[in-house]
Design an enzyme around this catalytic site. Structure first.
Site, PDB file in Angstrom:
ATOM      1  N   GLU A 116      10.946  -6.762   8.441  1.00  0.00           N
ATOM      2  CA  GLU A 116      11.198  -7.512   7.221  1.00  0.00           C
ATOM      3  C   GLU A 116      12.264  -6.814   6.373  1.00  0.00           C
ATOM      4  O   GLU A 116      13.175  -7.445   5.861  1.00  0.00           O
ATOM      5  CB  GLU A 116       9.859  -7.540   6.488  1.00  0.00           C
ATOM      6  CG  GLU A 116       9.720  -8.469   5.391  1.00  0.00           C
ATOM      7  CD  GLU A 116       8.319  -8.316   4.805  1.00  0.00           C
ATOM      8  OE1 GLU A 116       7.462  -9.135   5.133  1.00  0.00           O
ATOM      9  OE2 GLU A 116       8.092  -7.388   4.015  1.00  0.00           O
TER      10      GLU A 116
ATOM     11  N   VAL B  59       5.052   5.966   2.679  1.00  0.00           N
ATOM     12  CA  VAL B  59       4.474   6.402   3.948  1.00  0.00           C
ATOM     13  C   VAL B  59       5.220   5.752   5.115  1.00  0.00           C
ATOM     14  O   VAL B  59       5.604   6.416   6.080  1.00  0.00           O
ATOM     15  CB  VAL B  59       2.962   6.064   3.998  1.00  0.00           C
ATOM     16  CG1 VAL B  59       2.368   6.419   5.339  1.00  0.00           C
ATOM     17  CG2 VAL B  59       2.215   6.786   2.886  1.00  0.00           C
TER      18      VAL B  59
ATOM     19  N   VAL C  83       6.571  -1.547   3.712  1.00  0.00           N
ATOM     20  CA  VAL C  83       7.253  -0.984   2.552  1.00  0.00           C
ATOM     21  C   VAL C  83       6.549   0.284   2.092  1.00  0.00           C
ATOM     22  O   VAL C  83       5.408   0.521   2.447  1.00  0.00           O
ATOM     23  CB  VAL C  83       7.294  -1.995   1.378  1.00  0.00           C
ATOM     24  CG1 VAL C  83       8.163  -3.180   1.730  1.00  0.00           C
ATOM     25  CG2 VAL C  83       5.893  -2.440   0.976  1.00  0.00           C
TER      26      VAL C  83
ATOM     27  N   LYS D  46      -4.998   9.699  -5.740  1.00  0.00           N
ATOM     28  CA  LYS D  46      -5.244  10.197  -7.107  1.00  0.00           C
ATOM     29  C   LYS D  46      -5.856  11.604  -7.100  1.00  0.00           C
ATOM     30  O   LYS D  46      -6.980  11.831  -7.574  1.00  0.00           O
ATOM     31  CB  LYS D  46      -6.129   9.212  -7.891  1.00  0.00           C
ATOM     32  CG  LYS D  46      -5.548   7.803  -7.997  1.00  0.00           C
ATOM     33  CD  LYS D  46      -4.316   7.722  -8.861  1.00  0.00           C
ATOM     34  CE  LYS D  46      -3.647   6.362  -8.809  1.00  0.00           C
ATOM     35  NZ  LYS D  46      -2.203   6.367  -9.013  1.00  0.00           N
TER      36      LYS D  46
HETATM   37  N1  COA Z   1      -7.005   3.559  -4.734  1.00  0.00           N
HETATM   38  C1  COA Z   1      -6.267   3.561  -5.868  1.00  0.00           C
HETATM   39  N2  COA Z   1      -4.928   3.757  -5.865  1.00  0.00           N
HETATM   40  C2  COA Z   1      -4.340   3.954  -4.667  1.00  0.00           C
HETATM   41  C3  COA Z   1      -5.065   3.998  -3.466  1.00  0.00           C
HETATM   42  C4  COA Z   1      -6.455   3.771  -3.538  1.00  0.00           C
HETATM   43  N3  COA Z   1      -7.214   3.772  -2.446  1.00  0.00           N
HETATM   44  N4  COA Z   1      -4.197   4.218  -2.455  1.00  0.00           N
HETATM   45  C5  COA Z   1      -2.963   4.324  -2.993  1.00  0.00           C
HETATM   46  N5  COA Z   1      -3.054   4.164  -4.319  1.00  0.00           N
HETATM   47  C6  COA Z   1      -1.959   4.216  -5.282  1.00  0.00           C
HETATM   48  C7  COA Z   1      -1.223   5.545  -5.204  1.00  0.00           C
HETATM   49  O1  COA Z   1      -1.890   6.531  -5.973  1.00  0.00           O
HETATM   50  C8  COA Z   1       0.128   5.172  -5.778  1.00  0.00           C
HETATM   51  O2  COA Z   1      -0.029   5.062  -7.189  1.00  0.00           O
HETATM   52  P1  COA Z   1       1.137   5.486  -8.205  1.00  0.00           P
HETATM   53  O3  COA Z   1       2.245   4.485  -7.959  1.00  0.00           O
HETATM   54  O4  COA Z   1       0.501   5.344  -9.547  1.00  0.00           O
HETATM   55  O5  COA Z   1       1.510   6.872  -7.815  1.00  0.00           O
HETATM   56  C9  COA Z   1       0.355   3.765  -5.225  1.00  0.00           C
HETATM   57  O6  COA Z   1      -0.958   3.264  -4.915  1.00  0.00           O
HETATM   58  C10 COA Z   1       1.241   3.735  -3.971  1.00  0.00           C
HETATM   59  O7  COA Z   1       0.676   4.596  -3.035  1.00  0.00           O
HETATM   60  P2  COA Z   1       1.504   5.503  -1.998  1.00  0.00           P
HETATM   61  O8  COA Z   1       0.523   6.444  -1.362  1.00  0.00           O
HETATM   62  O9  COA Z   1       2.731   6.075  -2.629  1.00  0.00           O
HETATM   63  O10 COA Z   1       1.848   4.476  -0.854  1.00  0.00           O
HETATM   64  P3  COA Z   1       3.022   3.482  -0.586  1.00  0.00           P
HETATM   65  O11 COA Z   1       4.198   3.626  -1.488  1.00  0.00           O
HETATM   66  O12 COA Z   1       3.234   3.623   0.860  1.00  0.00           O
HETATM   67  O13 COA Z   1       2.341   2.037  -0.922  1.00  0.00           O
HETATM   68  C11 COA Z   1       0.905   0.146  -0.599  1.00  0.00           C
HETATM   69  C12 COA Z   1       1.143   1.642  -0.335  1.00  0.00           C
HETATM   70  C13 COA Z   1      -0.299  -0.296   0.204  1.00  0.00           C
HETATM   71  C14 COA Z   1       0.667  -0.111  -2.094  1.00  0.00           C
HETATM   72  C15 COA Z   1       2.197  -0.639  -0.148  1.00  0.00           C
HETATM   73  O14 COA Z   1       2.470  -0.333   1.188  1.00  0.00           O
HETATM   74  C16 COA Z   1       2.042  -2.155  -0.286  1.00  0.00           C
HETATM   75  O15 COA Z   1       2.286  -2.715  -1.346  1.00  0.00           O
HETATM   76  N6  COA Z   1       1.608  -2.830   0.801  1.00  0.00           N
HETATM   77  C17 COA Z   1       1.371  -4.267   0.814  1.00  0.00           C
HETATM   78  C18 COA Z   1       2.581  -5.023   1.250  1.00  0.00           C
HETATM   79  C19 COA Z   1       3.042  -4.653   2.627  1.00  0.00           C
HETATM   80  O16 COA Z   1       2.339  -4.044   3.410  1.00  0.00           O
HETATM   81  N7  COA Z   1       4.259  -5.012   2.946  1.00  0.00           N
HETATM   82  C20 COA Z   1       4.881  -4.661   4.186  1.00  0.00           C
HETATM   83  C21 COA Z   1       5.051  -5.807   5.064  1.00  0.00           C
HETATM   84  S1  COA Z   1       6.512  -5.785   5.974  1.00  0.00           S
END
Ligand code: COA
Length: 504
Positions: A294, A273, A270, A408
């Site tokens: 999924e 990225v 999800v 960030k």
């Molecule tokens: N430390 C603090 N915050 C972080 C961070 C870190 N190392 N890396 C990302 N973030 C924050 C981003 O700043 C962003 O914050 P915002 O919503 O306030 O802007 C948020 O996390 C989402 O990050 P983004 O870079 O837009 O990535 P994303 O939308 O691709 O989400 C995950 C990344 C990891 C949060 C998301 O993929 C997830 O929930 N994964 C777990 C579940 C999963 O993998 N499911 C798929 C299985 S089929």
């Protein structure tokens, strides 16, 4: 709304009522099983009416909280409204709603984060008790009383089987042509369990409808509301570069004969990225792709339409508002190319291993020895949950985690000395990608992994600091995994104290 068009069973037509009347069936302390997965197919009317009841009870000083099990994340009309009134004492299995996240982090709601493929076995284990009520969104009810799921299958059939009372929401916003897209197959409850006979993502093994004991249906509510459908950020330079490195890697794997000519089924996680990578694949050179995944996101829909992808098997959709409109208007183009299964099947280790999936999921942070944190911000605050990333990471033929190297505005490095939380251990991870490059970690020992991750994946602003940390570990005695424990989580501490992982 026209009930005759969507609810074809006369007995069930007689049970149509308002959301307020339906919500009366739910009591304080009930365990409620809800449909919905990644913002699709969740109930949108009854939870709001229930939240109103809960608020009124709280105003009178009465206790009223329910326990909620879902497929995965829902939307503001479900998790959002219930969190607003502090109406949930227990929540599992995955959440992306910001208000519910706040309740989870401040302790108002007990949250059990778990692998999405294991929610059904967990419920069947009996550890959480019996389900009192199920609230399930449908796209229609057939004349024979069988039920057609909407845009997510999730754990619906298990909730329908298990709950003492069932409330149905029939949503006319959902296209009626979803009828025929689902493939409902129930895992046997006795051990040893039956083999799941899926040999390709396109295999259909069950029936296209769900069943319920009609006596248990206490209310049917008609709705006409859209799924959550959060827009994706348009792919930025980082996402494009991550996708580029990934594409090169996959091409090379194919050239070396490690990926067969007809390719392997893709799984995509999800978020922004993961979606950007799918967009890039849709413009790349690969043909005859399939997905055993999924969720179906925008990029995957584009590939199904262009013919680059022949079939996508999933449990739900997670589309942007623009794409969902397009999908709903053009559903006939996709009807034979999409199969929606129960999440226990879409995320089942047996099938994922048999098919040899290529798993591509996003990470929050990754440490220099290759462990991945997918769930916790600074090791303490829950972001969303592990989702299905563990189901796929542990069992796929190729497991790739990706992240921009910074978060960030550059205050945070996604490559850190030690992850503040381990969701995926290094032995499950084959490659890591950031906009700077891809580190192929297969067969490497911790020290080799560290060199590669620092030099190929970390942002140049943080590379000297990571090299310094690694050297301190190496200088500190003979160790297999040379952590310098005194400073292992010092970057996180510094961020919490100063707002940046960089020293002043
Ligand atoms: N430390 C603090 N915050 C972080 C961070 C870190 N190392 N890396 C990302 N973030 C924050 C981003 O700043 C962003 O914050 P915002 O919503 O306030 O802007 C948020 O996390 C989402 O990050 P983004 O870079 O837009 O990535 P994303 O939308 O691709 O989400 C995950 C990344 C990891 C949060 C998301 O993929 C997830 O929930 N994964 C777990 C579940 C999963 O993998 N499911 C798929 C299985 S089929």
């Amino acid at each position: 709304m026209n009930q005759d068009k969507r609810i074809h069973h006369t007995g069930l037509q007689r049970k149509i009522c308002s959301a307020e009347d339906a919500a009366q069936w739910i009591k304080h302390g009930d365990l409620v099983g809800v449909s919905g997965f990644t913002g699709s197919g969740y109930p949108k009317a009854v939870p709001g009416a229930l939240a109103q009841r809960i608020k009124e009870s709280h105003n009178k000083g009465e206790e009223f909280k329910i326990k909620v099990l879902t497929g995965a994340s829902t939307g503001p009309q479900m998790d959002g409204v219930l969190a607003e009134v502090n109406g949930v004492s227990y929540r599992s299995s995955f959440n992306t709603d910001p208000k519910m996240r706040e309740r989870i982090n401040n302790g108002d709601t007990t949250y059990f984060d778990m692998h999405l493929g294991q929610v059904a076995p967990f419920y069947r284990s009996g550890a959480i008790g019996d389900m009192d009520v199920a609230i399930i969104e449908l796209s229609s009810v057939r004349a024979d009383g069988t039920l057609i799921a909407s845009s997510a299958v999730g754990n619906n059939q298990l909730w329908l089987n298990s709950a003492k009372k069932v409330i149905l929401e029939v949503n006319s916003w959902q296209p009626e042509e979803l009828d025929g897209m689902h493939d409902i197959w129930e895992v046997s409850t006795n051990y040893p369990q039956d083999i799941i006979p899926i040999r390709t993502p396109s295999d259909r093994i069950g029936v296209d409808y769900m069943t319920v004991d009609l006596e248990k249906v206490v209310a049917i509510v008609e709705t006409d509301m859209s799924d959550r459908n959060t827009p994706f950020s348009p792919p930025d330079d980082n996402a494009r570069m991550i996708a580029g490195h990934l594409m090169e890697f996959l091409k090379d794997e194919k050239k070396k004969g490690r990926i067969p000519e007809k390719f392997l089924p893709l799984q995509s996680g999800v978020g922004n990225v993961a979606n950007a990578v799918m967009e890039a694949l849709s413009q790349g050179d690969f043909e005859n792709l399939t997905a055993y995944t999924e969720v179906i996101q925008d990029g995957m829909l584009a590939m199904l339409e262009s013919g680059k992808m022949s079939v996508a098997s999933a449990t739900s959709f997670s589309l942007s508002p623009e794409k969902v409109q397009y999908f709903n208007d053009n559903i006939s183009k996709f009807r034979d190319k999409i199969i929606l299964r129960p999440q226990e099947i879409s995320n089942h280790p047996e099938v994922i291993r048999r098919l040899g999936c290529i798993a591509m999921n996003a990470a929050i942070e990754i440490d220099i020895f290759g462990n991945v944190n997918s769930t916790h911000i600074m090791g303490t605050r829950m972001m969303n949950g592990i989702g299905g990333s563990g189901d796929f990471a542990r069992n796929s033929k190729l497991t790739i985690f990706m992240t921009p190297s910074l978060a960030k505005n550059g205050a945070i490095s996604a490559i850190v000395p030690m992850v503040s939380r381990v969701d995926h251990a290094s032995m499950d991870i084959h490659a890591v990608v950031t906009e700077y490059g891809l580190a192929d970690l297969r067969g490497l020992a911790p020290k080799q992994r560290a060199e590669l991750l620092i030099e190929k994946c970390a942002h140049p602003n943080f590379r000297p600091l990571l090299r310094e940390y690694f050297k301190k570990g190496l200088d500190n005695g003979s160790m297999y995994t040379p952590h310098y424990l005194k400073e292992a989580l010092s970057w996180h501490e510094r961020f919490v104290a100063t707002g940046s992982m960089l020293p002043k």
